[in-house]
Design a protein around this motif. Structure first.
Motif, PDB file in Angstrom:
ATOM      1  N   GLU A 265       3.566   6.196  -6.594  1.00 21.75           N
ATOM      2  CA  GLU A 265       4.343   4.958  -6.381  1.00 21.75           C
ATOM      3  C   GLU A 265       4.973   4.963  -4.991  1.00 21.75           C
ATOM      4  O   GLU A 265       4.902   3.981  -4.260  1.00 21.75           O
ATOM      5  CB  GLU A 265       5.469   4.804  -7.431  1.00 21.75           C
ATOM      6  CG  GLU A 265       4.997   4.587  -8.861  1.00 21.75           C
ATOM      7  CD  GLU A 265       4.372   5.840  -9.485  1.00 21.75           C
ATOM      8  OE1 GLU A 265       4.731   6.981  -9.103  1.00 21.75           O
ATOM      9  OE2 GLU A 265       3.493   5.688 -10.355  1.00 21.75           O
ATOM     10  N   TRP A 266       5.630   6.086  -4.630  1.00 24.15           N
ATOM     11  CA  TRP A 266       6.305   6.146  -3.320  1.00 24.15           C
ATOM     12  C   TRP A 266       5.292   5.959  -2.196  1.00 24.15           C
ATOM     13  O   TRP A 266       5.494   5.168  -1.274  1.00 24.15           O
ATOM     14  CB  TRP A 266       7.058   7.474  -3.138  1.00 24.15           C
ATOM     15  CG  TRP A 266       7.988   7.442  -1.948  1.00 24.15           C
ATOM     16  CD1 TRP A 266       9.324   7.181  -1.963  1.00 24.15           C
ATOM     17  CD2 TRP A 266       7.641   7.651  -0.559  1.00 24.15           C
ATOM     18  NE1 TRP A 266       9.832   7.196  -0.677  1.00 24.15           N
ATOM     19  CE2 TRP A 266       8.822   7.485   0.203  1.00 24.15           C
ATOM     20  CE3 TRP A 266       6.456   7.943   0.111  1.00 24.15           C
ATOM     21  CZ2 TRP A 266       8.850   7.622   1.591  1.00 24.15           C
ATOM     22  CZ3 TRP A 266       6.486   8.064   1.505  1.00 24.15           C
ATOM     23  CH2 TRP A 266       7.677   7.908   2.226  1.00 24.15           C
ATOM     24  N   ILE A 267       4.168   6.688  -2.290  1.00 25.58           N
ATOM     25  CA  ILE A 267       3.191   6.653  -1.190  1.00 25.58           C
ATOM     26  C   ILE A 267       2.589   5.253  -1.057  1.00 25.58           C
ATOM     27  O   ILE A 267       2.486   4.706   0.050  1.00 25.58           O
ATOM     28  CB  ILE A 267       2.082   7.723  -1.394  1.00 25.58           C
ATOM     29  CG1 ILE A 267       2.690   9.124  -1.504  1.00 25.58           C
ATOM     30  CG2 ILE A 267       1.075   7.671  -0.248  1.00 25.58           C
ATOM     31  CD1 ILE A 267       1.717  10.201  -1.962  1.00 25.58           C
TER      32      ILE A 267
ATOM     33  N   ILE B 227      -1.249   3.680   1.178  1.00 26.63           N
ATOM     34  CA  ILE B 227      -2.320   4.677   1.003  1.00 26.63           C
ATOM     35  C   ILE B 227      -2.468   5.031  -0.494  1.00 26.63           C
ATOM     36  O   ILE B 227      -1.468   5.286  -1.180  1.00 26.63           O
ATOM     37  CB  ILE B 227      -2.007   5.963   1.811  1.00 26.63           C
ATOM     38  CG1 ILE B 227      -1.970   5.640   3.307  1.00 26.63           C
ATOM     39  CG2 ILE B 227      -3.027   7.067   1.515  1.00 26.63           C
ATOM     40  CD1 ILE B 227      -1.357   6.754   4.173  1.00 26.63           C
ATOM     41  N   CYS B 228      -3.736   5.011  -0.982  1.00 24.82           N
ATOM     42  CA  CYS B 228      -4.013   5.409  -2.371  1.00 24.82           C
ATOM     43  C   CYS B 228      -4.759   6.749  -2.418  1.00 24.82           C
ATOM     44  O   CYS B 228      -4.638   7.499  -3.374  1.00 24.82           O
ATOM     45  CB  CYS B 228      -4.875   4.370  -3.070  1.00 24.82           C
ATOM     46  SG  CYS B 228      -4.128   2.733  -3.075  1.00 24.82           S
TER      47      CYS B 228
ATOM     48  N   LEU C 158      -1.617  19.496   9.094  1.00 25.86           N
ATOM     49  CA  LEU C 158      -0.549  19.043   8.190  1.00 25.86           C
ATOM     50  C   LEU C 158       0.287  20.193   7.650  1.00 25.86           C
ATOM     51  O   LEU C 158      -0.243  21.246   7.281  1.00 25.86           O
ATOM     52  CB  LEU C 158      -1.153  18.247   7.032  1.00 25.86           C
ATOM     53  CG  LEU C 158      -1.914  16.986   7.451  1.00 25.86           C
ATOM     54  CD1 LEU C 158      -2.483  16.270   6.229  1.00 25.86           C
ATOM     55  CD2 LEU C 158      -1.017  16.046   8.254  1.00 25.86           C
ATOM     56  N   ASP C 159       1.602  19.934   7.592  1.00 24.47           N
ATOM     57  CA  ASP C 159       2.537  20.870   6.978  1.00 24.47           C
ATOM     58  C   ASP C 159       2.730  20.392   5.544  1.00 24.47           C
ATOM     59  O   ASP C 159       3.445  19.408   5.302  1.00 24.47           O
ATOM     60  CB  ASP C 159       3.855  20.833   7.765  1.00 24.47           C
ATOM     61  CG  ASP C 159       4.922  21.713   7.132  1.00 24.47           C
ATOM     62  OD1 ASP C 159       4.687  22.246   6.027  1.00 24.47           O
ATOM     63  OD2 ASP C 159       5.993  21.852   7.751  1.00 24.47           O
ATOM     64  N   PHE C 160       2.087  21.068   4.581  1.00 22.78           N
ATOM     65  CA  PHE C 160       2.125  20.596   3.199  1.00 22.78           C
ATOM     66  C   PHE C 160       3.463  20.887   2.505  1.00 22.78           C
ATOM     67  O   PHE C 160       3.604  20.615   1.321  1.00 22.78           O
ATOM     68  CB  PHE C 160       0.914  21.139   2.417  1.00 22.78           C
ATOM     69  CG  PHE C 160      -0.361  20.414   2.783  1.00 22.78           C
ATOM     70  CD1 PHE C 160      -0.664  19.178   2.225  1.00 22.78           C
ATOM     71  CD2 PHE C 160      -1.240  20.937   3.729  1.00 22.78           C
ATOM     72  CE1 PHE C 160      -1.819  18.478   2.574  1.00 22.78           C
ATOM     73  CE2 PHE C 160      -2.396  20.252   4.093  1.00 22.78           C
ATOM     74  CZ  PHE C 160      -2.681  19.023   3.515  1.00 22.78           C
TER      75      PHE C 160
ATOM     76  N   VAL D  23       1.470  13.336   3.319  1.00 27.64           N
ATOM     77  CA  VAL D  23       0.820  12.345   2.448  1.00 27.64           C
ATOM     78  C   VAL D  23       0.098  11.261   3.261  1.00 27.64           C
ATOM     79  O   VAL D  23      -0.585  10.412   2.687  1.00 27.64           O
ATOM     80  CB  VAL D  23       1.851  11.674   1.501  1.00 27.64           C
ATOM     81  CG1 VAL D  23       2.546  12.725   0.637  1.00 27.64           C
ATOM     82  CG2 VAL D  23       2.887  10.864   2.273  1.00 27.64           C
ATOM     83  N   LEU D  24       0.271  11.275   4.585  1.00 24.79           N
ATOM     84  CA  LEU D  24      -0.153  10.120   5.388  1.00 24.79           C
ATOM     85  C   LEU D  24      -1.576  10.217   5.949  1.00 24.79           C
ATOM     86  O   LEU D  24      -2.176   9.195   6.265  1.00 24.79           O
ATOM     87  CB  LEU D  24       0.801   9.930   6.586  1.00 24.79           C
ATOM     88  CG  LEU D  24       2.286   9.728   6.271  1.00 24.79           C
ATOM     89  CD1 LEU D  24       3.096   9.668   7.561  1.00 24.79           C
ATOM     90  CD2 LEU D  24       2.490   8.459   5.460  1.00 24.79           C
TER      91      LEU D  24
END
Ligand code: ACO
Length: 325
Positions: free
Chosen positions: A38-40, A46-47, A153-155, A162-163
């Motif tokens: 939901e937030w993303i 982005i899905c 990316l720093d997970f 997430v981007l």
């Protein structure tokens, strides 16, 4: 007779591993990082995104996209006399990803080099190729945007990981008696280095500084919408066209809200905007040619349509290219 450049083929390639928001959220939760589909979706549009396997580099993705573009153009790799790859995730420090891709295409001899302008890389590369074609330095160019941003990316940082996604897009750009590329407008302002960067570098066999992506999202957001509008307007003015002439806006696919903001400022309805960020995430220099190829192959973009391509990214760099397809 004037000499112009024109796109004769498009291609793209996504690594097979597709990761939905829910899957990414579950992986991050296992590491104690909280996010949600939901937030993303709400903040970015982005899905899902694609992630390349560890042993797959930008040249591997780029060469597949290039083959598809060559096939659409009806050209052999041996006919290409210029290769430019836009990437911020090169296979190696050197040589360029373009020379590696050239070898993977099984050809040699033509100039091949990388352009590093982060998410504006493709509009920069296309502008350079257009200029080289118009001066006669080249006649059939392969312009590729290819990225494996997942490497940067720093997970543990939910505000950035997430981007982004991995992928590649390519076009064949050929000399033509008619345009083609109508105008472009490129800019950079290095005082914004800190708001979006990967600050690490290689020194004495070690990485010095943080080799992972860092971003001030809100600062990027504010800058992006303003400069994208300005670049689009400057490009239209150079070409003697207006917003009403644009059939398709193909923005860098960073975030649906940046795209909506830009479209609003240009008074373009969203059904004239090519959107793939929902399925690809932000693939940096690959995002514009990936989106263009998707829209061409879906039959949305047709021969003769006027396209506005626009990119903005780290540096800060930004720019736009207006073209008749
Ligand atoms: N999941 C859940 N919550 C999150 C996440 C996440 N993945 N990321 C941030 N949050 C939280 C924050 O911690 C914050 O919580 P708090 O209020 O308790 O402190 C809250 O959400 C709001 O954070 P903001 O940063 O204010 O969120 P914002 O609405 O600004 O959205 C975003 C962040 C999406 C990065 C936005 O700033 C943006 O779109 N910026 C543009 C940057 C961009 O698209 N960059 C792409 C690369 S640059 C380029 O390509 C040009």
């Amino acid at each position: 007779m004037s000499r112009y450049s024109r796109i004769t083929g498009t291609g793209s390639y996504l690594p097979p591993k597709r990761v939905t928001n829910a899957e990414l959220a579950a992986q991050l939760a296992a590491a104690g990082v909280e996010t949600s589909d939901e937030w993303i979706v709400e903040r970015t549009g982005i899905c899902a995104r694609h992630f390349a396997e560890r042993d797959v580099g930008s040249s591997d993705l780029g060469v597949e996209a290039a083959r598809h573009a060559l096939e659409m153009a009806g050209r052999q790799a041996s006919e290409i006399d210029l290769i430019i790859v836009a990437t911020s995730t090169p296979d190696m420090v050197f040589p360029s990803t373009a020379t590696i891709l050239q070898n993977k295409l099984g050809v040699a001899g033509c100039p091949a080099f990388d352009v590093q302008a982060v998410c504006s890389g493709f509009v920069y590369a296309l502008t350079v190729a257009d200029a080289m074609i118009r001066t006669g330095a080249a006649s059939k160019a392969l312009v590729v945007g290819a990225e494996v941003f997942s490497r940067l990316l720093d997970f543990s940082d939910r505000t950035t990981c997430v981007l982004f996604g991995d992928g590649a897009g390519a076009v064949v750009l050929e000399a033509s008696d008619t345009p083609g590329i109508l105008a472009s407008d490129l800019h950079a302002d290095g005082k914004h280095v800190e708001i979006l960067c990967v600050p690490g570098g290689v020194y004495g066999g070690k990485v010095h500084g943080n080799p992972l992506l860092r971003m001030d999202g809100q600062a990027v957001f504010k800058l992006a919408v303003g400069v994208l509008e300005a670049a689009a307007r400057a490009t239209l003015a150079k070409a003697g066209r207006t917003e009403a002439d644009i059939d398709w806006l193909i923005p860098h696919q960073a975030n649906i809200r940046i795209m909506q903001g830009t479209a609003r400022k240009l008074k373009l309805p969203m059904d004239k905007v090519v959107v793939t960020v929902d399925q690809h995430g932000n693939t940096s220099a690959a995002s514009i040619p990936l989106a263009m190829d998707a829209a061409v192959r879906e039959g949305k973009i047709r021969k003769g349509d006027t396209l506005m391509l626009e990119g903005v990214g780290g540096g800060f760099t930004w720019g736009a290219v207006l073209l008749d397809f």
